[in-house]
Scaffold this active site. Structure first.
Site, PDB file in Angstrom:
ATOM      1  N   ASP A 116      20.474  65.777  61.895  1.00 34.85           N
ATOM      2  CA  ASP A 116      21.194  66.660  62.814  1.00 34.85           C
ATOM      3  C   ASP A 116      21.298  68.041  62.166  1.00 34.85           C
ATOM      4  O   ASP A 116      21.740  68.161  61.018  1.00 34.85           O
ATOM      5  CB  ASP A 116      22.591  66.112  63.107  1.00 34.85           C
ATOM      6  CG  ASP A 116      23.330  66.947  64.134  1.00 34.85           C
ATOM      7  OD1 ASP A 116      23.082  66.752  65.342  1.00 34.85           O
ATOM      8  OD2 ASP A 116      24.127  67.808  63.722  1.00 34.85           O
ATOM      9  N   ASN A 148      22.549  79.821  68.083  1.00 29.70           N
ATOM     10  CA  ASN A 148      22.422  80.045  69.528  1.00 29.70           C
ATOM     11  C   ASN A 148      23.443  81.077  70.011  1.00 29.70           C
ATOM     12  O   ASN A 148      23.117  81.986  70.773  1.00 29.70           O
ATOM     13  CB  ASN A 148      22.626  78.736  70.285  1.00 29.70           C
ATOM     14  CG  ASN A 148      21.302  78.136  70.744  1.00 29.70           C
ATOM     15  OD1 ASN A 148      20.280  78.804  70.804  1.00 29.70           O
ATOM     16  ND2 ASN A 148      21.330  76.850  71.074  1.00 29.70           N
ATOM     17  N   HIS A 150      19.332  82.132  72.781  1.00 28.85           N
ATOM     18  CA  HIS A 150      18.560  80.897  72.913  1.00 28.85           C
ATOM     19  C   HIS A 150      17.120  81.048  72.412  1.00 28.85           C
ATOM     20  O   HIS A 150      16.522  80.070  71.961  1.00 28.85           O
ATOM     21  CB  HIS A 150      18.558  80.431  74.366  1.00 28.85           C
ATOM     22  CG  HIS A 150      19.897  79.942  74.826  1.00 28.85           C
ATOM     23  ND1 HIS A 150      20.472  78.792  74.348  1.00 28.85           N
ATOM     24  CD2 HIS A 150      20.801  80.464  75.704  1.00 28.85           C
ATOM     25  CE1 HIS A 150      21.663  78.605  74.912  1.00 28.85           C
ATOM     26  NE2 HIS A 150      21.885  79.616  75.741  1.00 28.85           N
ATOM     27  N   ASP A 172      15.489  78.405  69.968  1.00 30.84           N
ATOM     28  CA  ASP A 172      14.215  77.701  70.189  1.00 30.84           C
ATOM     29  C   ASP A 172      13.287  77.882  68.990  1.00 30.84           C
ATOM     30  O   ASP A 172      12.613  76.930  68.561  1.00 30.84           O
ATOM     31  CB  ASP A 172      13.536  78.222  71.451  1.00 30.84           C
ATOM     32  CG  ASP A 172      14.250  77.775  72.718  1.00 30.84           C
ATOM     33  OD1 ASP A 172      15.116  76.883  72.628  1.00 30.84           O
ATOM     34  OD2 ASP A 172      13.930  78.327  73.793  1.00 30.84           O
ATOM     35  N   ASP A 222      19.574  69.373  69.054  1.00 32.88           N
ATOM     36  CA  ASP A 222      19.298  69.725  67.652  1.00 32.88           C
ATOM     37  C   ASP A 222      19.220  68.469  66.791  1.00 32.88           C
ATOM     38  O   ASP A 222      19.528  68.505  65.603  1.00 32.88           O
ATOM     39  CB  ASP A 222      20.365  70.679  67.114  1.00 32.88           C
ATOM     40  CG  ASP A 222      21.773  70.097  67.187  1.00 32.88           C
ATOM     41  OD1 ASP A 222      21.925  68.998  67.786  1.00 32.88           O
ATOM     42  OD2 ASP A 222      22.720  70.716  66.668  1.00 32.88           O
ATOM     43  N   ARG A 259      15.225  66.651  50.105  1.00 36.43           N
ATOM     44  CA  ARG A 259      14.161  67.656  50.159  1.00 36.43           C
ATOM     45  C   ARG A 259      14.146  68.362  51.524  1.00 36.43           C
ATOM     46  O   ARG A 259      13.961  69.583  51.597  1.00 36.43           O
ATOM     47  CB  ARG A 259      12.815  66.996  49.883  1.00 36.43           C
ATOM     48  CG  ARG A 259      11.689  67.982  49.644  1.00 36.43           C
ATOM     49  CD  ARG A 259      10.470  67.294  49.070  1.00 36.43           C
ATOM     50  NE  ARG A 259       9.891  66.346  50.019  1.00 36.43           N
ATOM     51  CZ  ARG A 259       9.701  65.060  49.755  1.00 36.43           C
ATOM     52  NH1 ARG A 259      10.060  64.544  48.580  1.00 36.43           N
ATOM     53  NH2 ARG A 259       9.171  64.255  50.657  1.00 36.43           N
TER      54      ARG A 259
END
Length: 339
Positions: free
Chosen positions: A208, A216, A221, A225, A251, A272
């Site tokens: 996440d 955002n 937006h 993106d 996300d 990592r």
């Protein structure tokens, strides 16, 4: 009053070589000594060219029917149906008529292809111009060409349909924004892995993106993106080609690490990924900063594999990482307890 009888004229008196070549492109003229005196242009092609005049006929072809030497045809005054085979590689079968010429001049063989005309045309690169206009072989050639055209078009159509189907399947299993797999593809993979009788171990990792909402809200937006696309690129780069990267939410991403049952390896991969995602992402002169919280589980820690259970445990481990302050990687406690 008795009408005078008409004496047949020799072939040479009726047609010159050009005429014979046009009407009988597969003819052979044989002298009384059994040697070839003339051959049509298509016959020359079948016999690979070279000088045919003066060569013995029996060195050029063998008789299959009738079961007598062609020399005996010379002694007949009627047309004799014959089936012959040219001594070529591959052997070429022909059929036609053998006619003894008047006054012991020899013999005329007028031949045409057997039923295997398609092979003959292919083997010797023939076309309609290599046959007499009255020969049914020309009609067969047209039919073969038409069939070939239909088959070729059918093949092209099937290829286009297959490509369209593959493209549709790719789109159905791909996330349009990032290009990685989508939830539908992930469900398909997990169903296959959890029902595989060979029981191949795999790791399941939920990722996440931390602070994505801030990107955002602050940069818009378009920047969000771009960050999602960059995050997907990092996840693909940090996994193997046989692994699966899927975007399952705004996300959220899920990774399937195939052939893996090593908790320390999963932890290293997670750390990592976090380090890579924490590097600044530049978009139109602005700097976007994110991190990631990760939870994972491993199929080898379960006696019975249930994709819903595995996904729920990895998700629970993800929220443990969130509660620990984000930017960390946590293994599922349920998975450890099931071992």
């Amino acid at each position: 009053m008795t009408m005078p009888q008409t004496v047949p004229a020799p072939v040479g008196a009726l047609l010159d070589q050009a005429g014979l070549d046009a009407m009988m492109p597969l003819h052979i003229l044989v002298g009384p000594d059994g040697r070839i005196t003339q051959a049509g242009p298509t016959m020359q092609k079948l016999l690979k060219g070279g000088v045919l005049a003066g060569r013995k006929l029996d060195k050029i072809l063998s008789v299959r029917r009738p079961g007598v030497p062609l020399a005996e045809v010379l002694r007949k005054q009627t047309a004799t149906p014959v089936h012959v085979a040219l001594r070529t590689t591959p052997e070429t079968a022909l059929k036609g008529l053998a006619v003894a010429l008047p006054d012991g001049q020899g013999m005329l063989l007028n031949l045409s292809p057997s039923i295997a005309i398609a092979d003959l045309v292919a083997d010797f690169a023939l076309n309609s111009g290599d046959f007499a206009a009255s020969d049914l072989a020309v009609e067969l050639l047209y039919l073969i060409e038409a069939q070939s055209a239909v088959l070729a078009e059918s093949k092209r159509l099937n290829t286009r349909l297959l490509s369209a189907r593959i493209s549709a399947e790719e789109q159905a299993f791909s996330d349009t924004l990032t290009g990685v797999r989508n939830r539908r593809a992930l469900d398909h993979v997990l169903a296959r892995l959890t029902t595989d009788r060979r029981r191949r171990d795999f790791g399941l990792m939920h990722v996440d993106l931390d602070y994505f909402k801030s990107v955002n809200d602050t940069h818009g937006h378009a920047a969000g993106d771009f960050v999602l696309q960059r995050a997907a690129e990092i996840l693909v780069a940090e996994t193997r080609s046989e692994d699966i990267v899927a975007r399952t939410g705004g996300d959220e991403f899920v990774l399937v690490e195939t052939e893996c049952n090593d908790a320390r390896l999963m932890s290293r991969i997670g750390r990592r990924i976090i380090r890579r995602l924490e590097q600044p992402i530049h978009f139109e002169g602005r700097v976007c900063r994110i991190s990631a919280s990760i939870g994972y589980t491993m199929s080898g820690n379960y006696r019975e594999l249930d994709p819903v259970k595995l996904a729920a445990d990895a998700d629970a481990a993800l929220y443990q990482s969130k509660h620990r302050g984000r930017a960390c990687c946590t293994m599922s406690r349920a998975a450890a307890n099931n071992g």
